[in-house]
Design a protein around this motif. Structure first.
Motif, short mmCIF file in Angstrom:
data_model
loop_
_atom_site.label_atom_id
_atom_site.label_comp_id
_atom_site.label_asym_id
_atom_site.label_seq_id
_atom_site.Cartn_x
_atom_site.Cartn_y
_atom_site.Cartn_z
N TRP A 195 3.60 -50.60 28.90
CA TRP A 195 2.94 -49.76 29.91
C TRP A 195 1.46 -49.63 29.58
O TRP A 195 1.08 -49.37 28.45
CB TRP A 195 3.59 -48.37 29.93
N GLN A 196 0.60 -49.86 30.60
CA GLN A 196 -0.84 -49.75 30.39
C GLN A 196 -1.49 -48.82 31.40
O GLN A 196 -2.69 -48.64 31.40
CB GLN A 196 -1.50 -51.12 30.50
N GLY A 197 -0.68 -48.29 32.32
CA GLY A 197 -1.24 -47.38 33.34
C GLY A 197 -2.11 -48.08 34.35
O GLY A 197 -3.03 -47.48 34.91
N THR A 198 -1.85 -49.38 34.62
CA THR A 198 -2.67 -50.06 35.61
C THR A 198 -2.29 -49.60 37.01
O THR A 198 -1.23 -49.03 37.22
CB THR A 198 -2.49 -51.59 35.54
N ASP A 199 -3.16 -49.90 37.95
CA ASP A 199 -2.89 -49.47 39.33
C ASP A 199 -1.60 -50.10 39.85
O ASP A 199 -0.84 -49.48 40.58
CB ASP A 199 -4.06 -49.80 40.24
N ARG A 200 -1.34 -51.35 39.43
CA ARG A 200 -0.11 -51.99 39.89
C ARG A 200 1.11 -51.25 39.34
O ARG A 200 2.06 -50.96 40.07
CB ARG A 200 -0.06 -53.46 39.45
N GLN A 201 1.04 -50.93 38.04
CA GLN A 201 2.17 -50.24 37.44
C GLN A 201 2.37 -48.87 38.09
O GLN A 201 3.48 -48.53 38.48
CB GLN A 201 1.95 -50.07 35.93
N TRP A 202 1.32 -48.10 38.26
CA TRP A 202 1.45 -46.77 38.86
C TRP A 202 1.97 -46.84 40.29
O TRP A 202 2.79 -46.02 40.71
CB TRP A 202 0.11 -46.02 38.85
N ARG A 203 1.46 -47.81 41.04
CA ARG A 203 1.82 -47.88 42.47
C ARG A 203 3.33 -48.10 42.62
O ARG A 203 4.00 -47.41 43.38
CB ARG A 203 1.05 -49.04 43.11
N HIS A 204 3.87 -49.05 41.85
CA HIS A 204 5.31 -49.32 41.97
C HIS A 204 6.14 -48.24 41.28
O HIS A 204 7.23 -47.90 41.72
CB HIS A 204 5.63 -50.70 41.40
N TYR A 205 5.57 -47.72 40.20
CA TYR A 205 6.28 -46.67 39.47
C TYR A 205 6.46 -45.43 40.34
O TYR A 205 7.56 -44.88 40.44
CB TYR A 205 5.49 -46.32 38.20
N SER A 207 6.42 -45.15 43.50
CA SER A 207 7.33 -45.44 44.60
C SER A 207 8.78 -45.44 44.10
O SER A 207 9.67 -44.81 44.69
CB SER A 207 6.96 -46.80 45.20
N VAL B 35 -7.39 -51.63 37.69
CA VAL B 35 -7.81 -50.38 37.05
C VAL B 35 -6.67 -49.78 36.25
O VAL B 35 -5.51 -50.10 36.47
CB VAL B 35 -8.31 -49.35 38.10
N SER B 37 -5.32 -45.92 34.55
CA SER B 37 -5.57 -44.49 34.63
C SER B 37 -4.45 -43.73 33.92
O SER B 37 -3.31 -44.18 33.92
CB SER B 37 -5.64 -44.13 36.13
N SER B 53 3.88 -49.90 48.29
CA SER B 53 4.69 -50.69 47.36
C SER B 53 5.97 -51.22 48.02
O SER B 53 6.62 -50.50 48.78
CB SER B 53 5.07 -49.81 46.18
N LEU B 116 11.15 -52.12 40.65
CA LEU B 116 10.09 -51.71 39.73
C LEU B 116 9.81 -52.80 38.70
O LEU B 116 8.67 -53.17 38.45
CB LEU B 116 10.50 -50.41 39.03
N PHE B 131 -7.00 -53.79 27.59
CA PHE B 131 -6.43 -52.44 27.52
C PHE B 131 -7.04 -51.66 26.37
O PHE B 131 -7.36 -52.21 25.32
CB PHE B 131 -4.92 -52.56 27.33
#
Lengths: 455, 175
Positions: A195-205, A207, B35, B37, B53, B116, B131
Motif C-alpha cells: 500500500w502506498q496511498g496512491t490515487d489509484r489505490q484510494w479510488r478503488h479502495y 469504492s 499522486v 495521500s 471506479s 479491488l 514512494f
C-alpha cells in the motif's frame, strides 16, 4: 487536555503507541484467557472421549447452553457490523474511532460462535457433512432445513466480516510498516501488500469499501433472522413465532453494543485514548442501547400479548411457565437487565459516567445471555406432552466449555489489541480538517480543531 | 502507471497547495500524474479528472453469479434426489431464497475484493523509489512522469507551487 491538538502526525504517534510492548496486566489477562481456553479444551476432550452424555442434556432438553452460547456469540458479533457498515453508510462521523474495535469484536465473536454447532454435533470430525458437496449416492444437504441455512448464513457472515475487517486495515498496516523495523517491518509490509496511498489505490479502495459496507448491511439483518428461524420454523410452543427474526436482531445488537462499550472502556483506560475514544462516543453508544433496549422490551411484551391473544393453550402455558416456573429467576433477571436497566441511560448523568456505563453494559450482557437460555430451555423442558417433561441442569462440562468460549474470545481480542491498531488511523485522520494554508498566507501547524474534531 | 520510468516527485505539506500544483501541471500539459495521500479525498480525484471506479461492476457481476448459483444449487440438488417429506414441494422457493440471498452477498463480496485486487493492482510486494513513508503519514506526494528535457520545467512548477521537497527519480519507478 485543553492545548491538545490533533494533527495527522499526532494521530500516528498516539495510535501506534497502543502497539508498544505489552505490560504486566496484559500478560496476566492473557494467562487467564489461555487458562480458560485450556479448561474448555479439556472439557471438550471429555466429550470426545465419553460422548454427549457428559453434557447436562437430557430428553426433552436436547439443546441448552451450547446453543445458547452459539446464539449469544452470533449476537455479540452484530454490533460490529452495525457500527462499521450501517453507520458508515449513514456517514456517522463518530463511528471513525470506535469501528475498528467493534469490527474486531464481530470477527472474534463469530469465530467463537462457529465453535458451538461443531462441538454440539457430537461427532465434530464429520462437520464437513454440512457443506454442499455430492456425497455417496448423490445425497446433498437438505436445503429446506433452517440448520443448513445457518451454515450458509454464519459462514457468509464470517467471511464477509473478515474481508471487511482486513480491507479496512490495509492503509493502517502501511502506516505501521513505515514506522517499524526488523521482522515487524517485514510482517506488516507483507500484510499491507504494498500500500502506498496512491490515487489509484484510494479510488478503488473507497469504492470497494463502500460496496462491502452495502453488502454487509442486509447481511447482518439476515444472519440473526436465520438464527432465529432455527427456532421459529419448528412447532415448539414459545418458538413458533413471527416476531422472532426482528426480535433476535434487536437483541443481538443490544448485547453487541453492550460488549463494545465494555471493551471500549477498557481500551480507553489501558491505552489512554481519551482524545480518540471520547465520552461522546460512549454516550452515543448508550443512546443506541436505549433504543435497542426499548425494542427488546417491546418484543417481550408483544410475545406475551400474542401468546394470550392466540388463545393457544400450549403457547400460553409455556409463557406462564417462563415467568413463574423453574427458570423464573432467569426470566426476571432477563427482563430487568435487558429492558429496565438500560432505561437508566435516559439520565444524562448515568450515561456519561464510566462506572455506570461499565456496570450497565455488563448487566446487559448477563441479561442477554439469559434471554437466549430462557428461550431455548423453557420451551424444550415443557412442551406438549407432560409425560416427557424434564429439567435441564448444566454439568461442569457445559460450564467449562462456556467459560472456555469467553477465554477464546478474549484471547483473540488481547492479541488484536497489541498486534493491530485498535483505532483506525486513516479514518481518524479523515475526520480532521486537512492541513491547508491560512488565507493570510502564513503556515499554521497543520490541521486541528483539537479533541472535538473527531466527534 | 507501472514499469520503469523517469520522473519527478514533489512533497507537499498542505492540501490546497498540492491541489494547485495538480491544476498547474495539468494546465501545462502534464496529464500523466500519479499522486499519493495519507487519506482519501474527493478533491484529489476531481483535480486529476479520474472516472468512477469500475469495482462496482465486479460487485454486481459477483452478486448476480451468487444468486444464480444459490438457486441453481438448491433447485438442482433437490430435483436430483426428489424425496417428498410432509407433502412439501420439492422445489421450495421460500427456503431456497434464503440460501440464494446468502450466496448473493458472499459472491458479491468476493467480487468486490477481486475488483479491488485487479484494479488497484494488489498485492504489490515491491515498492519503488518514488514512494516516501510520509505519504502514508502526513504528506501529499505528486509524481510526474516526464521526458529528460521536461524535468527542469517540472521541478520549477512544483517548487513554485510550494512543494516542501522535490526530488528526481530515475529507473525502477513504480507508483
Amino acid at each position: 487536555m485543553a492545548d491538545y491538538k490533533l494533527s495527522y502526525s499526532r494521530v500516528d504517534q498516539d495510535l501506534l503507541k497502543t502497539m508498544e510492548a505489552p505490560g504486566r496486566t496484559w500478560y496476566i489477562l492473557l494467562t487467564v484467557a489461555i487458562a480458560l481456553v485450556a479448561l474448555g479444551g479439556f472439557a471438550f476432550s471429555r466429550q470426545i472421549r465419553y460422548g454427549m452424555g457428559v453434557w447436562g442434556l437430557t430428553h426433552p432438553t436436547m439443546w441448552a447452553i451450547d446453543i445458547t452460547n452459539f446464539v449469544f456469540w452470533v449476537g455479540i458479533a452484530h454490533s460490529g457490523t452495525l457500527i462499521s457498515a450501517i453507520l458508515f453508510l449513514f456517514r456517522v462521523r463518530w463511528r471513525a474511532s470506535i469501528y475498528r474495535a467493534a469490527e474486531a469484536v464481530t470477527v472474534f465473536a463469530l469465530m467463537t460462535a462457529a465453535l458451538f454447532p461443531i462441538i454440539h454435533l457430537g461427532r465434530p470430525w464429520y462437520v464437513y457433512w454440512l457443506l454442499p458437496y455430492p456425497q455417496v449416492g448423490g445425497l446433498w444437504p437438505n436445503f429446506r432445513s433452517p440448520l443448513i441455512w445457518d451454515v450458509f448464513a454464519v459462514l457468509t457472515y464470517m467471511l464477509v466480516s473478515m474481508v471487511f475487517f482486513f480491507t479496512g486495515l490495509v492503509p493502517d498496516l502501511a502506516v505501521v510498516r513505515d514506522q517499524s523495523r526488523g521482522w515487524r517491518r517485514r510482517l506488516y509490509g507483507f500484510l499491507a501488500q504494498g500500500w502506498q496511498g496512491t490515487d489509484r489505490q484510494w479510488r478503488h479502495y473507497t469504492s470497494a469499501y463502500l460496496f462491502l459496507a452495502a453488502l454487509a448491511t442486509p447481511l447482518v439483518i439476515s444472519v440473526h433472522s436465520v438464527v432465529s428461524w432455527d427456532f421459529a420454523m419448528s412447532m415448539v410452543p414459545g418458538w413458533h413465532s413471527t416476531i422472532f427474526a426482528p426480535y433476535f436482531v434487536a437483541g443481538a445488537i443490544h448485547s453487541g453494543l453492550a460488549m463494545v462499550i465494555t471493551l471500549l472502556i477498557l481500551l480507553r483506560r489501558t491505552f489512554r485514548l481519551d482524545a480518540y475514544l471520547t465520552q461522546t462516543h460512549l454516550e452515543n453508544l448508550a443512546k443506541l442501547i436505549v433504543l435497542t433496549g426499548l425494542i427488546v422490551g417491546y418484543s417481550y411484551a408483544t410475545e406475551y400479548f400474542i401468546a394470550w391473544y392466540s388463545a393457544n393453550t400450549f403457547e400460553w402455558e409455556t409463557f406462564r411457565y417462563r415467568a413463574l416456573g423453574d427458570y423464573a429467576w432467569g426470566f426476571w433477571i432477563m427482563i430487568v437487565f435487558n429492558s429496565l436497566v438500560p432505561l437508566l441511560f435516559f439520565v444524562k448523568k448515568i450515561r456519561t459516567s464510566t462506572p455506570w456505563l461499565l456496570t450497565i453494559s455488563l448487566l446487559i450482557n448477563v441479561g442477554m445471555w439469559l434471554e437466549r437460555f430462557i428461550i431455548i430451555v423453557t420451551s424444550l423442558a415443557r412442551d406438549y406432552d407432560p409425560y416427557t417433561w424434564g429439567l435441564y441442569r448444566p454439568t461442569w462440562v457445559d460450564l467449562s466449555i462456556t467459560a472456555g468460549s469467553f477465554g477464546w474470545f478474549f484471547l483473540w481480542f488481547l492479541l488484536f489489541a497489541k498486534l493491530l491498531p485498535v483505532v483506525s488511523i486513516v479514518e481518524v485522520k479523515e475526520q480532521l480538517p486537512p492541513p491547508v494554508m491560512e488565507e493570510a498566507g502564513s503556515r499554521r501547524p497543520e490541521a486541528g480543531k483539537g479533541e472535538e474534531a473527531i466527534r | 502507471m507501472s514499469g520503469r520510468a523517469i520522473g519527478v516527485v514533489g512533497h507537499f505539506d498542505q492540501l490546497d497547495r498540492f491541489l494547485a500544483a495538480i491544476h498547474e501541471l495539468r494546465a501545462s500539459g502534464f496529464d500523466n500524474l500519479r499522486v499519493a495521500s495519507p487519506v482519501p479525498r474527493h478533491e484529489i480525484d476531481e483535480a486529476l479528472g479520474r472516472r468512477e471506479s469500475p469495482v462496482r461492476v465486479f460487485t454486481l457481476v459477483g452478486a448476480i453469479i451468487g444468486a444464480i448459483f444459490g438457486l441453481g444449487l438448491t433447485i438442482n440438488t433437490s430435483l436430483g434426489y426428489p424425496h417428498i417429506t410432509g407433502g412439501k414441494p420439492i422445489v421450495s422457493m421460500p427456503a431456497f431464497i434464503v440460501i440464494a440471498f446468502e450466496l448473493t452477498i458472499l459472491f458479491g463480496a468476493i467480487g468486490t475484493l477481486l475488483g479491488l485486487l485487479v484494479n488497484a493492482r494488489f498485492p504489490r510486494l515491491h515498492i519503488g523509489p518514488a514512494f516516501h513513508p510520509r505519504f502514508c503519514q502526513d504528506q501529499f506526494g505528486l509524481f510526474v512522469f516526464c521526458a529528460p528535457n521536461e524535468i527542469e520545467p517540472t521541478l520549477q512548477i512544483l517548487r513554485k507551487a510550494g512543494a516542501a521537497e522535490v526530488r528526481q527519480v530515475e529507473d525502477g519507478v513504480e507508483v
